[in-house]
Design a protein around this motif. Sequence first.
Motif, PDB file in Angstrom:
ATOM      1  N   PHE A   1       0.825  -1.204   0.000  1.00 33.05           N
ATOM      2  CA  PHE A   1       0.000   0.000   0.000  1.00 33.05           C
ATOM      3  C   PHE A   1       0.865   1.263   0.000  1.00 33.05           C
ATOM      4  O   PHE A   1       0.560   2.235  -0.694  1.00 33.05           O
ATOM      5  N   ALA A   2       1.951   1.239   0.767  1.00 32.52           N
ATOM      6  CA  ALA A   2       2.842   2.407   0.808  1.00 32.52           C
ATOM      7  C   ALA A   2       3.443   2.689  -0.554  1.00 32.52           C
ATOM      8  O   ALA A   2       3.502   3.844  -0.998  1.00 32.52           O
ATOM      9  N   VAL A   3       3.885   1.650  -1.234  1.00 34.22           N
ATOM     10  CA  VAL A   3       4.489   1.819  -2.558  1.00 34.22           C
ATOM     11  C   VAL A   3       3.476   2.366  -3.555  1.00 34.22           C
ATOM     12  O   VAL A   3       3.783   3.234  -4.375  1.00 34.22           O
ATOM     13  N   GLU A   4       2.243   1.868  -3.475  1.00 33.33           N
ATOM     14  CA  GLU A   4       1.207   2.261  -4.440  1.00 33.33           C
ATOM     15  C   GLU A   4       0.616   3.637  -4.164  1.00 33.33           C
ATOM     16  O   GLU A   4       0.276   4.371  -5.091  1.00 33.33           O
ATOM     17  N   GLN A   5       0.490   4.010  -2.878  1.00 29.78           N
ATOM     18  CA  GLN A   5      -0.260   5.217  -2.527  1.00 29.78           C
ATOM     19  C   GLN A   5       0.588   6.365  -1.964  1.00 29.78           C
ATOM     20  O   GLN A   5       0.173   7.510  -2.029  1.00 29.78           O
ATOM     21  N   TYR A   6       1.743   6.062  -1.386  1.00 31.16           N
ATOM     22  CA  TYR A   6       2.476   7.089  -0.650  1.00 31.16           C
ATOM     23  C   TYR A   6       3.899   7.304  -1.154  1.00 31.16           C
ATOM     24  O   TYR A   6       4.746   7.798  -0.426  1.00 31.16           O
ATOM     25  N   SER A   7       4.170   6.950  -2.394  1.00 27.67           N
ATOM     26  CA  SER A   7       5.527   7.136  -2.897  1.00 27.67           C
ATOM     27  C   SER A   7       5.836   8.629  -3.043  1.00 27.67           C
ATOM     28  O   SER A   7       4.954   9.439  -3.360  1.00 27.67           O
ATOM     29  N   PHE A   8       7.095   8.964  -2.839  1.00 26.76           N
ATOM     30  CA  PHE A   8       7.509  10.358  -2.913  1.00 26.76           C
ATOM     31  C   PHE A   8       7.351  10.923  -4.313  1.00 26.76           C
ATOM     32  O   PHE A   8       6.918  12.066  -4.493  1.00 26.76           O
ATOM     33  N   ASP A   9       7.689  10.133  -5.330  1.00 22.22           N
ATOM     34  CA  ASP A   9       7.582  10.608  -6.714  1.00 22.22           C
ATOM     35  C   ASP A   9       6.144  11.003  -7.051  1.00 22.22           C
ATOM     36  O   ASP A   9       5.913  11.992  -7.752  1.00 22.22           O
ATOM     37  N   GLN A  10       5.199  10.237  -6.541  1.00 24.45           N
ATOM     38  CA  GLN A  10       3.789  10.543  -6.793  1.00 24.45           C
ATOM     39  C   GLN A  10       3.401  11.868  -6.152  1.00 24.45           C
ATOM     40  O   GLN A  10       2.732  12.712  -6.768  1.00 24.45           O
ATOM     41  N   ALA A  11       3.828  12.083  -4.914  1.00 25.65           N
ATOM     42  CA  ALA A  11       3.534  13.352  -4.231  1.00 25.65           C
ATOM     43  C   ALA A  11       4.225  14.517  -4.927  1.00 25.65           C
ATOM     44  O   ALA A  11       3.642  15.595  -5.096  1.00 25.65           O
ATOM     45  N   LEU A  12       5.462  14.304  -5.344  1.00 23.17           N
ATOM     46  CA  LEU A  12       6.221  15.351  -6.034  1.00 23.17           C
ATOM     47  C   LEU A  12       5.537  15.728  -7.345  1.00 23.17           C
ATOM     48  O   LEU A  12       5.416  16.921  -7.682  1.00 23.17           O
ATOM     49  N   ASN A  13       5.057  14.739  -8.077  1.00 24.62           N
ATOM     50  CA  ASN A  13       4.304  15.008  -9.306  1.00 24.62           C
ATOM     51  C   ASN A  13       3.078  15.865  -9.018  1.00 24.62           C
ATOM     52  O   ASN A  13       2.765  16.810  -9.753  1.00 24.62           O
ATOM     53  N   ASN A  14       2.376  15.534  -7.933  1.00 23.25           N
ATOM     54  CA  ASN A  14       1.144  16.256  -7.590  1.00 23.25           C
ATOM     55  C   ASN A  14       1.425  17.707  -7.221  1.00 23.25           C
ATOM     56  O   ASN A  14       0.706  18.618  -7.646  1.00 23.25           O
ATOM     57  N   TYR A  15       2.473  17.920  -6.428  1.00 26.34           N
ATOM     58  CA  TYR A  15       2.797  19.304  -6.048  1.00 26.34           C
ATOM     59  C   TYR A  15       3.292  20.106  -7.254  1.00 26.34           C
ATOM     60  O   TYR A  15       2.914  21.266  -7.443  1.00 26.34           O
ATOM     61  N   GLU A  16       4.128  19.495  -8.072  1.00 25.11           N
ATOM     62  CA  GLU A  16       4.637  20.176  -9.253  1.00 25.11           C
ATOM     63  C   GLU A  16       3.495  20.550 -10.186  1.00 25.11           C
ATOM     64  O   GLU A  16       3.430  21.683 -10.704  1.00 25.11           O
ATOM     65  N   SER A  17       2.572  19.633 -10.389  1.00 25.15           N
ATOM     66  CA  SER A  17       1.413  19.895 -11.246  1.00 25.15           C
ATOM     67  C   SER A  17       0.549  21.006 -10.672  1.00 25.15           C
ATOM     68  O   SER A  17       0.077  21.889 -11.399  1.00 25.15           O
ATOM     69  N   LEU A  18       0.329  20.985  -9.356  1.00 25.16           N
ATOM     70  CA  LEU A  18      -0.459  22.026  -8.696  1.00 25.16           C
ATOM     71  C   LEU A  18       0.191  23.390  -8.889  1.00 25.16           C
ATOM     72  O   LEU A  18      -0.483  24.373  -9.243  1.00 25.16           O
ATOM     73  N   PHE A  19       1.498  23.468  -8.686  1.00 18.66           N
ATOM     74  CA  PHE A  19       2.197  24.749  -8.826  1.00 18.66           C
ATOM     75  C   PHE A  19       2.109  25.271 -10.266  1.00 18.66           C
ATOM     76  O   PHE A  19       1.831  26.456 -10.486  1.00 18.66           O
ATOM     77  N   TYR A  20       2.328  24.405 -11.247  1.00 18.02           N
ATOM     78  CA  TYR A  20       2.243  24.836 -12.647  1.00 18.02           C
ATOM     79  C   TYR A  20       0.842  25.329 -12.990  1.00 18.02           C
ATOM     80  O   TYR A  20       0.673  26.340 -13.689  1.00 18.02           O
ATOM     81  N   THR A  21      -0.175  24.625 -12.493  1.00 15.16           N
ATOM     82  CA  THR A  21      -1.559  25.018 -12.768  1.00 15.16           C
ATOM     83  C   THR A  21      -1.860  26.389 -12.181  1.00 15.16           C
ATOM     84  O   THR A  21      -2.479  27.243 -12.828  1.00 15.16           O
ATOM     85  N   MET A  22      -1.416  26.612 -10.943  1.00 17.95           N
ATOM     86  CA  MET A  22      -1.673  27.900 -10.290  1.00 17.95           C
ATOM     87  C   MET A  22      -0.976  29.040 -11.012  1.00 17.95           C
ATOM     88  O   MET A  22      -1.535  30.127 -11.167  1.00 17.95           O
ATOM     89  N   ILE A  23       0.235  28.788 -11.449  1.00 19.58           N
ATOM     90  CA  ILE A  23       0.981  29.831 -12.155  1.00 19.58           C
ATOM     91  C   ILE A  23       0.334  30.156 -13.503  1.00 19.58           C
ATOM     92  O   ILE A  23       0.188  31.316 -13.879  1.00 19.58           O
ATOM     93  N   SER A  24      -0.089  29.111 -14.211  1.00 19.03           N
ATOM     94  CA  SER A  24      -0.721  29.344 -15.517  1.00 19.03           C
ATOM     95  C   SER A  24      -2.066  30.028 -15.386  1.00 19.03           C
ATOM     96  O   SER A  24      -2.505  30.744 -16.289  1.00 19.03           O
ATOM     97  N   ASP A  25      -2.738  29.837 -14.234  1.00 19.82           N
ATOM     98  CA  ASP A  25      -4.035  30.482 -13.999  1.00 19.82           C
ATOM     99  C   ASP A  25      -3.882  31.960 -13.659  1.00 19.82           C
ATOM    100  O   ASP A  25      -4.862  32.706 -13.644  1.00 19.82           O
ATOM    101  N   SER A  26      -2.655  32.377 -13.351  1.00 20.96           N
ATOM    102  CA  SER A  26      -2.386  33.772 -13.037  1.00 20.96           C
ATOM    103  C   SER A  26      -1.687  34.399 -14.239  1.00 20.96           C
ATOM    104  O   SER A  26      -0.502  34.151 -14.469  1.00 20.96           O
ATOM    105  N   PRO A  27      -2.393  35.195 -15.046  1.00 22.23           N
ATOM    106  CA  PRO A  27      -1.856  35.674 -16.328  1.00 22.23           C
ATOM    107  C   PRO A  27      -0.492  36.343 -16.238  1.00 22.23           C
ATOM    108  O   PRO A  27       0.416  36.029 -16.988  1.00 22.23           O
TER     109      PRO A  27
END
Length: 423
Positions: A385-411
């Motif tokens: 379960f830890a490997v499937e749900q709590y891997s660091f790479d997965q969290a890093l992808n999510n934060y990176e994606s969130l940051f890019y989305t927020m920046i692109s939403d701000s003209p």
Amino acid sequence: MRILIYSYNYYPEPIGIAPLMTELAEGLVKRGHQVRVVTAMPNYPERRIYDAYKNKLYLTEYKNGVQIQRSYVWIRPQPNLLDRILLDASFVVTSFVPALMGWRPDVILATSPSLPVCVPTTILGWLQNCPVVLNLQDILPEAAIHVGLIKNQLLIKAFTVLEKFAYRTATKISVIADGFVENLLNKNVKANKIVQIPNWVDVNFIRPLPKENNSFRTDHKLNDKFVVLYSGNIALTQGLETVVKAASKLRHIPDITFVIVGEAQGLQRLQQECQNCGADNVLLLPFQPREKLPEMLAAADVGLVVQKKNVISFNMPSKIQVLLASGRALVASVPDNGTAARAIKQSGGGVVVPPEDSDALAKAILDLYQHPEKVKALGYNSRQFAVEQYSFDQALNNYESLFYTMISDSPAIGSTVVSKQEV
């Protein structure tokens, strides 16, 4: 991207938010981003500024590509309410200077606790025209109120106003568990403002290791013992007295040993509890160096997660991910309707018993001691379960994606980032 992480806790503090924010900052640097961290002089969990950082107002360091800007905070080993207020206030005031003087970020990530950090990060976001992510590791002041840390009604009202301000001014709110989502929705926070990104664990660092030839077991005379391990903060939300009482009920079985690893002050309190209960099967140890953490976890047969009855939807212990990644069976003495219980049940890696019930905890541990095949099966589920749900790479992808989305939403910000990338 240029990312500013505003976090009271950071390396070299060994537990809690500090390792998480350190891994996140360094992981973002490895992906090519510029990261600076505004943080306090390290002091946790002893609540004393570390010797190498004493008598300094400001200090800038660099570690693994991260710029770390530290500032002085008011800290006392046994803080009263006034000390805690001065701690938060001092960090708000002193940290704002280096935060403002450094390069302009494209996005700010602010961690709570401390909740008052929303004030300087909000001002910084306004002044530098950048979005702010409020990362909730605990929901305050709710946690402090439920465990009795804040009782003054005027203070409760003030912190409640501050909480509403934090949610209203943040561009996005990242939460670590679904119980947090429900909590915020009940407080009329808009659903599209909330992003759920669970805390992570480095599954390459924390991994299943054999109990044989384990130096932690050998050093502490634990070979051939059934080891029940609790490692982490010993604070108001845990109620470790329940563990000591459970241990006293199993002291007639010499093969079972309880090991509690934590800060010195908490251990002193538990030492007295052990004497009162006659729990001579409890080994109390100070925090181990972080590089020895995988071996310490591997020394255990069972890992413990403990919370009090009133800790439901405002706290999610980061030790859950760590214990799961270590491939150990979990026993959780936590509220059945809380975020911790939900995560452990989903993992299939542990059993949940009622909180503050030493009889139920002792019974669950005895059952696992008597059924080693069950311990092995739960440990296998934990790791998967830890490997499937709590891997660091997965969290890093999510934060990176969130940051890019927020920046692109701000003209204005988005066009700046694009021009940098083009260059």
